[in-house]
Write a protein that holds these residues in place. Structure first.
Motif, PDB file in Angstrom:
ATOM      1  N   CYS A   7       0.830  -0.958   0.035  1.00 17.92           N
ATOM      2  CA  CYS A   7       0.092  -0.075  -0.020  1.00 17.92           C
ATOM      3  C   CYS A   7       1.197   1.389   0.012  1.00 17.92           C
ATOM      4  O   CYS A   7       1.860   1.373   0.910  1.00 17.92           O
ATOM      5  CB  CYS A   7      -0.848   0.227   1.327  1.00 17.92           C
ATOM      6  SG  CYS A   7      -1.750   1.483   1.421  1.00 17.92           S
ATOM      7  N   PHE A  31       0.208   4.308   1.297  1.00 16.97           N
ATOM      8  CA  PHE A  31      -0.227   5.276   1.886  1.00 16.97           C
ATOM      9  C   PHE A  31       0.506   5.237   3.456  1.00 16.97           C
ATOM     10  O   PHE A  31       1.795   5.846   3.542  1.00 16.97           O
ATOM     11  CB  PHE A  31      -1.530   5.544   2.125  1.00 16.97           C
ATOM     12  CG  PHE A  31      -2.283   5.806   0.882  1.00 16.97           C
ATOM     13  CD1 PHE A  31      -2.319   6.989   0.599  1.00 16.97           C
ATOM     14  CD2 PHE A  31      -3.009   4.775   0.406  1.00 16.97           C
ATOM     15  CE1 PHE A  31      -3.116   7.225  -0.851  1.00 16.97           C
ATOM     16  CE2 PHE A  31      -3.710   5.036  -1.049  1.00 16.97           C
ATOM     17  CZ  PHE A  31      -3.698   6.264  -1.359  1.00 16.97           C
ATOM     18  N   CYS A  32       0.243   4.606   4.220  1.00 20.19           N
ATOM     19  CA  CYS A  32       0.821   4.843   5.620  1.00 20.19           C
ATOM     20  C   CYS A  32       1.873   3.726   6.114  1.00 20.19           C
ATOM     21  O   CYS A  32       2.318   2.790   5.145  1.00 20.19           O
ATOM     22  CB  CYS A  32      -0.306   4.711   6.998  1.00 20.19           C
ATOM     23  SG  CYS A  32      -0.506   3.361   7.460  1.00 20.19           S
ATOM     24  N   VAL A  71       2.111   1.384   7.982  1.00 20.42           N
ATOM     25  CA  VAL A  71       2.155   0.143   8.504  1.00 20.42           C
ATOM     26  C   VAL A  71       2.532  -0.805   7.281  1.00 20.42           C
ATOM     27  O   VAL A  71       3.014  -1.847   7.688  1.00 20.42           O
ATOM     28  CB  VAL A  71       0.411  -0.113   8.568  1.00 20.42           C
ATOM     29  CG1 VAL A  71       0.105  -1.251   8.961  1.00 20.42           C
ATOM     30  CG2 VAL A  71      -0.238   0.669   9.904  1.00 20.42           C
ATOM     31  N   GLY A  72       2.397  -0.425   6.173  1.00 24.68           N
ATOM     32  CA  GLY A  72       3.004  -1.468   5.150  1.00 24.68           C
ATOM     33  C   GLY A  72       2.250  -2.672   4.682  1.00 24.68           C
ATOM     34  O   GLY A  72       2.729  -3.776   4.610  1.00 24.68           O
ATOM     35  N   LYS A 101      -8.292   3.533   3.131  1.00 24.89           N
ATOM     36  CA  LYS A 101      -7.343   4.191   1.838  1.00 24.89           C
ATOM     37  C   LYS A 101      -6.674   3.083   1.079  1.00 24.89           C
ATOM     38  O   LYS A 101      -6.788   3.017  -0.405  1.00 24.89           O
ATOM     39  CB  LYS A 101      -6.238   4.931   2.735  1.00 24.89           C
ATOM     40  CG  LYS A 101      -6.696   6.287   3.198  1.00 24.89           C
ATOM     41  CD  LYS A 101      -5.569   7.111   3.596  1.00 24.89           C
ATOM     42  CE  LYS A 101      -4.827   6.831   4.651  1.00 24.89           C
ATOM     43  NZ  LYS A 101      -5.819   6.629   6.061  1.00 24.89           N
TER      44      LYS A 101
END
Ligand code: SF4
Length: 703
Positions: free
Chosen positions: A15, A17-18, A20-21, A51
């Motif tokens: 992903c 975005f953040c 966390v992966g 997201k």
């Protein structure tokens, strides 16, 4: 959604975005990503948030840059006066050859006329590890200095500064998944349900199993429902509250003397320092009842295994480093580091901010956080890059320092890859004025960001789902990303653009595949020992990995720290008030942050159809009583004014925000929160105080 047969291809990636992966499978039909599914990565085990699940179609948005652009000679003066849907008033299309000649030629001319110091670079935490590595190498090798940085300066720089100082490493000591082995956890200054939603699912499960969660946040939040204790302390009063908790641990003899003796230094100074911070003395400052402070201290110190998670509510203060020092001291005095279910975990923001920092995209360190000032480190780098005595052995400038030097006219050219400082910098009108002064700005991005408005040359680049490489998440887990679709039109993969630019600036680079960049990184990054490109084809590896069959160490520092004599350090922290206090002219407190649906400056998520439909309009949150006092109904507009500027924005009612606060997300260009924010910085991490500005809130009288 559909069966595999409905798609032309399926590609595994991560992903965008953040931190966390989350691992994803990208389902492609007719050349477009149509569906994203969570798969079994170690950080997400198949889960995704809104997201990751629905925020992917920005990559096919009509605003994507598909051809290189050059500023027109008859363009209006540089400013925020560009329409991203109609670029022709300011820019004209160019061939790659013409654009690269213009990009490199402009930077080379400045280097020739004014020296390398006249050019600086911002790389990106949205790019891969390999791209971050090449970016910092380009600035260091091509311009002979260390004025290269990225958005870590705006998120966790103060946490990294405190971690390196006190435990000898800037990364987490335990993965967030380790919470399954904990019985107590603190989450402070983080709102994981909105900002690390998949990590939040593990935190909720922890409480369902009976784990005691202690949430500390000036703003109420979703995790409050799961909390054993919720400490809604006064904004900026973190150090007073944390020192009071530690005071109780000292006064009641709840500390772990055996651990302190074996693994730490400077304990006596810390103990002495904490004497003055009694709960009764600190309660008026932090607003927390002394008995609650005592209960939290006893609960944390009495845990078999406890973890501490923190976010930008801790780091984005002028005392951000002190906040983190307190959290580190709390873990050390109770021996809560280095065992399963224990540890320190700053929740990293961007998907690859950990990896970009590891790869040296910071002004004081080369890859693996080794000092640019250390002669032995320089020798090591020379062994791989070639000897270069002209390369400065001085720490470089940070993001905000570079912008100040641009404003002052000392930095005249910049290369900015995938960052949007014309939205993300504090006091952003100052930053925009600075960028307008640049003689030569090269921006490499996927959209015409607000920063690109000021560019002389714009190089169309690739989204994460269009490229090959590795990224490292908040857990120190290194994962492969792979292209599901090619970049649109003539857009190119970022690392190839950087290599082309480096060659045109005269550097002898000859990478032909991204795996060659990873191989070079391994030569200068011991953290990647035993992590091979071949392994990453099929597995995620957590660093450090002790052998080629070791999946990596989820918990580190069980038998000492990477510091002198293997000892972590207590660094006492004193109470430093926020840089500006509310007064009669600016009586309230403004804090900024993200929303669940929007990512950072909004360049991606506001072009993701589902996310933009859910959260389409700039908004701020105020307590219902505050709205009533202003005579404003939810949904009406208010004016927010600080010493930096003013914005008009729609108001929402939110009981989680205290009556003297306003929360403003920073994703919306039409009401840019950073027009208002205070550029005062933490002296160690050099991070701005995004979490505290004195503000005036007014109703906008309808005419
Ligand atoms: Fe992406 Fe973070 Fe959501 Fe996972 S939690 S899907 S990494 S935004």
């Amino acid at each position: 959604q559909g069966d595999s047969a409905d798609f032309d291809s399926e590609t595994e990636s991560v992903c965008p975005f953040c931190g966390v992966g989350c691992k994803v499978s990208l389902k492609v039909k007719d050349g477009k990503v149509k569906y994203v599914e969570g798969i079994n990565g170690p950080a997400n085990e198949g889960r995704l948030c809104v997201k990751g699940r629905f925020g992917f179609d920005y990559i096919h948005h009509p605003h994507r840059l598909t051809k290189p652009l050059i500023r027109r000679e008859d363009a209006p003066p540089k400013g925020m006066n560009v329409d991203p849907g109609n670029l022709t008033t300011h820019f004209r299309e160019a061939s790659w050859e013409e654009a690269m000649q213009a990009a490199a030629g402009g930077l080379a001319r400045l280097r020739q006329a004014h020296g390398g110091q006249s050019v600086a670079g911002f790389g990106s935490a949205k790019c891969t590890n390999e791209e971050a590595y090449l970016f910092q190498k380009l600035i260091r090798q091509g311009f002979k200095h260390n004025n290269v940085d990225h958005c870590t300066r705006l998120c966790h720089a103060s946490s990294v500064s405190a971690l390196i100082e006190n435990v000898g490493s800037g990364a987490v000591t335990a993965t967030f998944n380790e919470i399954e082995n904990a019985d107590v956890a603190i989450i402070i200054g983080a709102n994981p349900i909105e900002n690390h939603p998949v990590a939040a699912t593990y935190f909720k499960q922890f409480t369902k199993r009976g784990g005691k969660l202690i949430v500390m946040d000036p703003r109420g939040q979703g995790m409050k429902r799961f909390a054993y204790q919720m400490l809604q302390f006064r904004p900026g009063a973190d150090v007073s509250m944390l020192n009071a908790i530690m005071n109780v641990i000292v006064e009641e003899g709840l500390y772990d003397q055996q651990y302190i003796d074996a693994y730490t230094e400077n304990w006596e100074a810390e103990k002495e320092h904490l004497k003055a911070f009694t709960p009764e003395a600190m309660a008026p400052i932090c607003g927390i009842d002394p008995e609650v402070i005592r209960d939290v201290a006893r609960t944390f110190a009495g845990a078999k295994a406890a973890m501490i998670f923190w976010g930008m509510g801790v780091s984005q203060h002028i005392h951000g480093t002190d906040n983190s020092r307190c959290l580190i001291s709390l873990a050390l005095m109770t021996g809560q580091v280095g065992r399963p279910g224990s540890g320190l975990h700053p929740l990293r923001g961007q998907n690859n901010v950990q990896g970009a920092s590891d790869a040296g995209l910071i002004p004081m360190f080369v890859p693996d956080y080794r000092s640019v000032e250390d002669p032995a480190v320089r020798e090591d780098i020379f062994g791989v890059w070639g000897r270069d005595e002209d390369w400065s052995a001085k720490k470089g400038l940070t993001v905000t320092e570079i912008v100040d030097q641009v404003y002052a006219g000392n930095i005249k050219g910049m290369y900015i890859q995938g960052e949007n400082p014309a939205m993300s910098d504090p006091d952003v009108d100052h930053a925009r004025d600075a960028f307008a002064k640049l003689e030569h700005l090269v921006v490499q991005d996927i959209f015409l960001t607000e920063t690109a408005y000021f560019a002389d040359v714009i190089l169309p680049a690739s989204a994460l789902y269009e490229k090959d490489g590795t990224v490292s998440n908040t857990n120190r887990q290194v994962q492969r990303v792979r292209p599901a679709v090619p970049p649109p039109g003539e857009a190119r993969v970022d690392w190839r653009i950087t290599v082309d630019l480096a060659q045109r600036l005269g550097l002898p680079w000859d990478y032909t595949d991204v795996s060659e960049v990873f191989a070079e990184m391994k030569q200068v990054m011991a953290s990647l020992d035993n992590i091979t490109w071949e392994r990453l084809e099929t597995e995620t590896v957590t660093y450090p990995s002790l052998s080629e069959t070791d999946p990596g160490q989820a918990v580190v520092f069980g038998d000492g720290f990477p510091r002198p004599e293997g000892r972590a350090k207590f660094t006492p922290a004193s109470v430093i008030p926020p840089d500006e206090a509310p007064d009669a002219a600016y009586p309230m407190i403004m804090t900024t942050g993200r929303q669940l649906e929007h990512w950072h400056t909004g360049s991606m998520t506001r072009r993701a159809s589902v996310l933009d439909a859910v959260e389409p309009e700039a908004n701020c949150s105020l307590h219902p009583k505050t709205l009533r006092a202003l005579g404003v109904s939810p949904g009406e507009m208010v004016r927010l004014t600080t010493r930096r500027g003013s914005i008009e924005i729609m108001a929402r009612a939110d009981r989680a925000v205290s009556e003297d606060m306003v929360f403003v997300p920073f994703a919306y260009v039409e009401a840019a929160a950073n027009v208002l924010t205070n550029p005062a910085i933490d002296p160690y991490g050099k991070i701005p105080e995004f979490k505290f500005s004195a503000v005036r809130v007014e109703a906008i009288t309808q005419t």
